[in-house]
Every structure is written in structure tokens, then in C-alpha cells.
Design an enzyme around this catalytic site. Structure first.
Site, PDB file in Angstrom:
ATOM      1  CG  ASN A 129      -2.241  -0.734   0.895  1.00 11.35           C
ATOM      2  OD1 ASN A 129      -2.415  -1.227  -0.214  1.00 11.35           O
ATOM      3  ND2 ASN A 129      -3.139  -0.817   1.854  1.00 11.35           N
ATOM      4  CG  PHE A 170      -1.916   2.623  -8.353  1.00 13.15           C
ATOM      5  CD1 PHE A 170      -2.499   3.251  -7.263  1.00 13.15           C
ATOM      6  CD2 PHE A 170      -2.412   1.406  -8.762  1.00 13.15           C
ATOM      7  CE1 PHE A 170      -3.564   2.670  -6.607  1.00 13.15           C
ATOM      8  CE2 PHE A 170      -3.474   0.814  -8.111  1.00 13.15           C
ATOM      9  CZ  PHE A 170      -4.049   1.450  -7.026  1.00 13.15           C
ATOM     10  N   GLY A 212      -7.472   8.630  -1.231  1.00 12.63           N
ATOM     11  CA  GLY A 212      -8.308   8.615  -0.031  1.00 12.63           C
ATOM     12  C   GLY A 212      -8.633   7.180   0.296  1.00 12.63           C
ATOM     13  CB  CYS A 226      -6.512   0.835   2.511  1.00 13.79           C
ATOM     14  SG  CYS A 226      -7.733  -0.416   2.912  1.00 13.79           S
ATOM     15  CE  LYS A 245     -11.384   1.720  -4.975  1.00 15.78           C
ATOM     16  NZ  LYS A 245     -10.325   0.747  -5.152  1.00 15.78           N
TER      17      LYS A 245
HETATM   18  N1  LIG Z   1     -11.663  -1.832   2.774  1.00 19.66           N
HETATM   19  C1  LIG Z   1     -10.659  -2.282   2.047  1.00 19.66           C
HETATM   20  O1  LIG Z   1     -10.557  -2.047   0.849  1.00 19.66           O
HETATM   21  C2  LIG Z   1      -9.580  -3.121   2.687  1.00 19.66           C
HETATM   22  C3  LIG Z   1      -8.700  -3.842   1.863  1.00 19.66           C
HETATM   23  C4  LIG Z   1      -7.725  -4.616   2.453  1.00 19.66           C
HETATM   24  C5  LIG Z   1      -7.612  -4.663   3.832  1.00 19.66           C
HETATM   25  N2  LIG Z   1      -8.464  -3.939   4.609  1.00 19.66           N
HETATM   26  C6  LIG Z   1      -8.319  -4.054   6.059  1.00 19.66           C
HETATM   27  O2  LIG Z   1      -9.314  -4.938   6.553  1.00 19.66           O
HETATM   28  C7  LIG Z   1      -9.783  -4.518   7.824  1.00 19.66           C
HETATM   29  C8  LIG Z   1     -11.291  -4.297   7.797  1.00 19.66           C
HETATM   30  O3  LIG Z   1     -11.558  -3.255   6.891  1.00 19.66           O
HETATM   31  P1  LIG Z   1     -13.037  -2.935   6.378  1.00 19.66           P
HETATM   32  O4  LIG Z   1     -12.907  -1.871   5.345  1.00 19.66           O
HETATM   33  O5  LIG Z   1     -13.732  -4.209   6.054  1.00 19.66           O
HETATM   34  O6  LIG Z   1     -13.661  -2.310   7.719  1.00 19.66           O
HETATM   35  P2  LIG Z   1     -15.195  -1.979   8.047  1.00 19.66           P
HETATM   36  O7  LIG Z   1     -15.161  -0.857   8.996  1.00 19.66           O
HETATM   37  O8  LIG Z   1     -15.972  -1.866   6.774  1.00 19.66           O
HETATM   38  O9  LIG Z   1     -15.705  -3.302   8.795  1.00 19.66           O
HETATM   39  C9  LIG Z   1     -15.255  -3.709  10.050  1.00 19.66           C
HETATM   40  C10 LIG Z   1     -16.398  -4.443  10.745  1.00 19.66           C
HETATM   41  O10 LIG Z   1     -15.916  -5.017  11.944  1.00 19.66           O
HETATM   42  C11 LIG Z   1     -16.963  -4.965  12.911  1.00 19.66           C
HETATM   43  N3  LIG Z   1     -16.401  -5.149  14.253  1.00 19.66           N
HETATM   44  C12 LIG Z   1     -15.625  -4.308  14.969  1.00 19.66           C
HETATM   45  N4  LIG Z   1     -15.303  -4.851  16.161  1.00 19.66           N
HETATM   46  C13 LIG Z   1     -15.871  -6.090  16.183  1.00 19.66           C
HETATM   47  C14 LIG Z   1     -15.871  -7.148  17.135  1.00 19.66           C
HETATM   48  N5  LIG Z   1     -15.210  -7.044  18.300  1.00 19.66           N
HETATM   49  N6  LIG Z   1     -16.562  -8.271  16.855  1.00 19.66           N
HETATM   50  C15 LIG Z   1     -17.221  -8.372  15.674  1.00 19.66           C
HETATM   51  N7  LIG Z   1     -17.248  -7.419  14.734  1.00 19.66           N
HETATM   52  C16 LIG Z   1     -16.571  -6.278  14.978  1.00 19.66           C
HETATM   53  C17 LIG Z   1     -17.591  -3.609  12.676  1.00 19.66           C
HETATM   54  O11 LIG Z   1     -18.892  -3.540  13.203  1.00 19.66           O
HETATM   55  C18 LIG Z   1     -17.566  -3.532  11.147  1.00 19.66           C
HETATM   56  O12 LIG Z   1     -18.758  -4.030  10.584  1.00 19.66           O
HETATM   57  C19 LIG Z   1      -8.969  -3.259   8.166  1.00 19.66           C
HETATM   58  O13 LIG Z   1      -7.835  -3.628   8.911  1.00 19.66           O
HETATM   59  C20 LIG Z   1      -8.544  -2.760   6.800  1.00 19.66           C
HETATM   60  O14 LIG Z   1      -7.348  -2.018   6.853  1.00 19.66           O
HETATM   61  C21 LIG Z   1      -9.456  -3.189   4.061  1.00 19.66           C
END
Ligand SMILES: NC(=O)c1ccc[n+]([C@@H]2O[C@H](COP(=O)([O-])OP(=O)(O)OC[C@H]3O[C@@H](n4cnc5c(N)ncnc54)[C@H](O)[C@@H]3O)[C@@H](O)[C@H]2O)c1
Length: 437
Positions: free
Chosen positions: A209, A250, A258, A261, A323
């Protein structure tokens, strides 16, 4: 396999639905009751092309289930994925509270030998903390994996089903063989599963990233310089990107990166560098350049309308999501633009094909929303294009000109041809193509 995915956001939902699609019995657990209630009715909390069909099909087939009972979901699992959020803490480091809370639950509720897979993006050393948190209550053996997720919002299902590569950090042969079996359906075309140690897997995600964010900030600075020296960044980009050592991805200039991540992962890696006395000076600059770049669209518009012209102006904004093909507005450049416009005394009328519900939640009645891109233009003094949704690529320029009070367009994504825009009588500003206004 019996799989539990804890956290049903962008990542957890995609992972759960795609693993169910290949025949596994998957339970997706989340503490957000409203989210889970909606999902049981196939109502998705996010806009992600193609994901709804996967959720619906697999839920109907009985392979995918949603619950708020995290403990119950863990008890039935052979493999538990941790896919909860890791937002930035005050000092920029990743906040591991949610990840460790889930690890504690795993220790308490596991009823059999289990493979625990961290999907959340977590700093080096987190696997050891996850292991400790499980060990505090576990009475059965468990295996820790670090399996960072590389999906892109907007193309997440495809990215998961056909990954460029799968990175898996493991410590035991058991974990390695379970993960190899789980991922086998997704790498049939020969894409690699790269097994490595836990810290290297954790580091790989941040390094990837950070590299992508660096390319974006680098190209944005080149674009800004192009404006000063009379070069065209689109041509420079093609010239540079056709070098096999560099590649074309990229390298598009724009209003800054934004999303959920890049901003937080760059910050967290800078913090890790600081903590381990190996400063990442390049990344500190990448972040600073990006913060500056997010103000660029506002400055371009101010260059055309002036401070006086902005006060009381009505500005149409096309694109709110960070995006296209997502409704995610976390750290979106549009938010910085809108804040600056409102502070300058302008009114904003915005349109986005998917993110308007999310924008309403964030911005309330500070701006108005239009049902179509064209409706946003009525009586506006300028149009600013922020997000490169397909539907903005070939608009009816005659209609735009008729609707706008002044024929001013600031194009943050270089969607239009400057010569054509001038010929049509627009005052047109874009990124890195011709003198800055
Ligand atoms: N969004 C992306 O494009 C992306 C891509 C790769 C990696 N990531 C990583 O993956 C992880 C999750 O990202 P996301 O975008 O899916 O986040 P998000 O905020 O969309 O979802 C996280 C979910 O976890 C739940 N949660 C929080 N605490 C909890 C608990 N104790 N028990 C059960 N559920 C719980 C929340 O309610 C929420 O629904 C992050 O570390 C992020 O950096 C995200």
C-alpha cells in the site's frame, strides 16, 4: 470447511461470501446488529459490484449465515478469520483494540483445534499479540496465520476470486496445509500462494500500500510541475508507464488518494518506522504531498473565480466517493473540497451514482444533493469533477454549458480533452495539462 469470519465490513463480507461460493460453510459475525439484520435479508451495508448476488445465492443455499453472536460463531469453526477494522490511533499507529478483542473471544469460545487468520491490516508484531490474547483463555491448540487482503473496493469480488497472489504468513505445517486447501480454488490459473513467516506477511501488506500511495503522490507532484513547465502529464505518464520496469498502473494524477486503506496504512507504517528507529522519510513526504493535493481542486477553482467570485457561488460537484464503483467516502478528496468551498462562502450541489446516502449521513444539510449529474448543474457557477465514474466520462457538453451560469469546469481526473473544451467555450482546468489557472 467450517469457517467463521468476524467483522462483516468490506473485507469480511467479501471473504465470507467468496469462501461460501466455493462450497465452505461460512458464518459471518459482527457486533453491528443493524448490519447483520439487513444482511439476513440480503440488504448489503455497502455498495460493491457483484457482491449482492454472492450473498443472496449463498445465503439461499445455506452455505452463508449471519449472526451477532460472535462466541457461538467461533465455537463452530475450524478456521476463524479476523476482519475487523484497524483505524488509526491518535499517534497514527493502527488501533488493535478490535482485533485483540476478537482474539480474546476466540480463546474463550473455541471448541476444537482452530486456525486463526488475521485478515485485518495489522502492523508487524501483531500476530504475537493475537496469539497471546488467545492463549489467555485457550485450552486447545491453535495456529496463527497472517493473510493480508489486497482486494480493491469497487472490484473486490473479482480481486478475491482471481487474486494476483495470496500472501500467507504461517508458523506451522498444519496452518499451511489448511490455508493451501482453502485457497486452492482461487489460484487454479497458476497465480501463486506465497507462504512466508508472520512478520514478513504483516509487512508485505503495508509495503504494497505504501508503494502504491508513493506512486500516486509522486505522479501528482510531477503533474503539478508539468503545469509550471508547459508539459502534458498524460503524455509523460504514457512515456513513463510503458517502461516495463515501471508499468502503467497508479500513475494517474488526481485530487489525492483517499479511502480506508492508503491514508491509515501510510500513517501506521510511518509510525512503525519511528518506533523501531528506522524512519520512513519518503512516506512522511508522500503523506504531506497528498494532504496538499487534496486542496488542489479548490485552489484551481479559486484561480478561476477568485475569492470574491467564490463567495455566494453555487458549485456543482460530480463524484463524492473516494474512487468509482464504491460508496466509501472515508478520507475522500471530495470532503476536503466541500469543506473548503463552504468555508469560502460557496454553496455546493453534489451528485454521485452510489455515495449520496453516505454523503447525506456525513454532511447532513450542509450541501444539497441532485438526483442526476445534470440536475446538479442548474444555475451553478462551476462544475468540479472529483471522482472518475464512467457516467461522467462522455457527458453532453452542450447540455452542461446551457445549465451552468458560467462555463467553468475543473476536471480533477483529466476526463476531458482540453482542446475540445476550449473549442466548446469552457474555461477548463485539469491536472498537469497546461498552465495552472
Ligand atoms: N476496505 C478495504 O478495501 C480493505 C482492503 C484490504 C484490507 N483492509 C483491512 O481490513 C480490515 C477491515 O476493513 P473494512 O474496510 O472491512 O472495515 P469496516 O469498517 O468496513 O468493517 C469492520 C467491521 O468489523 C466490525 N467489528 C468491529 N469490532 C468487532 C468485534 N469485536 N466483533 C465483531 N465485529 C466487529 C464492525 O462492526 C464492522 O462491521 C482493516 O484492517 C482494513 O485495513 C481493508
Amino acid at each position: 470447511m467450517n469457517i467463521t469470519v468476524v467483522g462483516s465490513g468490506y473485507v469480511g463480507l467479501v471473504v465470507g461470501a467468496c469462501l461460501a461460493e466455493t462450497g465452505n460453510a461460512v458464518v459471518c459475525a459482527d457486533v453491528d446488529a443493524a448490519k447483520i439484520e439487513g444482511l439476513t435479508r440480503n440488504v448489503l451495508p455497502i455498495y460493491e459490484p457483484g457482491l449482492d448476488a454472492y450473498v443472496e445465492r449463498n445465503q439461499r443455499a445455506g452455505r452463508l449465515r449471519f449472526t451477532t453472536d460472535v462466541g457461538d460463531a467461533i465455537a463452530a469453526a475450524d478456521v476463524v478469520f479476523i476482519a475487523v477494522g484497524t483505524p488509526p490511533d491518535e499517534d497514527g499507529s493502527a488501533d488493535l483494540r478490535h482485533v485483540l478483542a476478537v482474539a480474546t473471544e476466540i480463546g474463550k469460545h473455541m471448541t476444537r483445534e482452530v486456525v486463526v487468520v488475521t485478515k485485518s491490516t495489522v502492523p508487524v508484531g501483531t500476530a504475537a499479540k493475537v496469539s497471546e490474547a488467545i492463549a489467555a483463555n485457550a485450552t486447545l491448540p491453535y495456529h496463527i496465520c497472517s493473510n493480508p487482503e489486497f482486494l480493491k473496493e469497487g472490484a473486490a469480488v473479482d480481486d478475491f476470486m482471481k487474486p494476483d497472489r495470496v500472501v500467507i504468513g504461517v508458523e506451522t505445517d498444519q496452518a499451511r496445509s489448511v490455508m493451501a486447501e482453502l485457497y486452492a480454488p482461487f489460484v487454479r490459473t497458476g497465480r501463486p500462494i506465497i507462504f512466508m513467516d508472520l512478520p514478513s506477511a504483516e509487512m508485505t501488506k503495508y509495503a504494497a500500500n505504501a508503494m502504491l500511495a508513493t506512486r500516486i503522490s509522486f505522479m501528482n507532484e510531477i503533474a503539478n510541475l508539468c503545469e509550471q513547465v508547459g508539459a502534458n502529464v498524460d503524455l509523460v505518464r504514457k512515456g513513463v508507464g510503458s517502461d516495463d520496469r515501471i508499468g502503467p498502473a497508479f500513475l494517474f494524477p488526481g485530487p489525492g488518494y483517499g479511502g480506508s486503506c492508503f491514508p491509515k496504512d501510510v500513517k501506521a507504517l510511518v509510525r512503525t518506522g519511528h518506533d523501531f528507529h528506522a524512519p520512513l522519510e519518503i512516506l512522511a513526504a508522500v503523506e504531506e504531498v497528498n494532504d496538499r493535493q487534496k486542496r488542489r481542486l479548490f485552489e484551481k477553482l479559486r484561480g478561476v473565480l477568485g475569492d470574491e467570485g467564490l463567495r455566494g457561488a453555487r458549485v456543482a460537484v460530480w463524484g463524492l466517493a473516494f474512487k468509482p464503483n464504491t460508496d466509501d467516502m472515508r478520507e475522500a478528496p471530495a470532503l476536503v473540497l466541500i469543506d473548503a468551498l463552504l468555508a469560502a462562502g460557496a454553496a455546493v450541489v453534489a451528485h454521485d451514482p452510489a455515495a449520496m446516502p453516505e454523503a447525506r449521513r456525513r454532511l447532513d444539510d450542509r450541501i444539497t444533493f441532485a438526483e442526476t449529474g445534470y440536475a446538479a448543474l442548474d444555475g451553478a457557477d462551476a462544475l468540479v469533477v472529483v471522482t472518475d465514474w464512467n457516467e461522467y466520462r462522455h457527458p453532453d457538453f452542450a447540455r452542461i454549458k446551457l445549465a451552468l451560469r458560467r462555463p467553468v469546469i475543473v476536471d480533477g481526473r483529466n476526463l476531458y480533452d482540453p482542446a475540445k473544451m476550449r473549442a466548446l467555450g469552457f474555461q477548463y482546468a485539469s491536472m498537469g495539462r497546461g498552465a495552472a489557472p
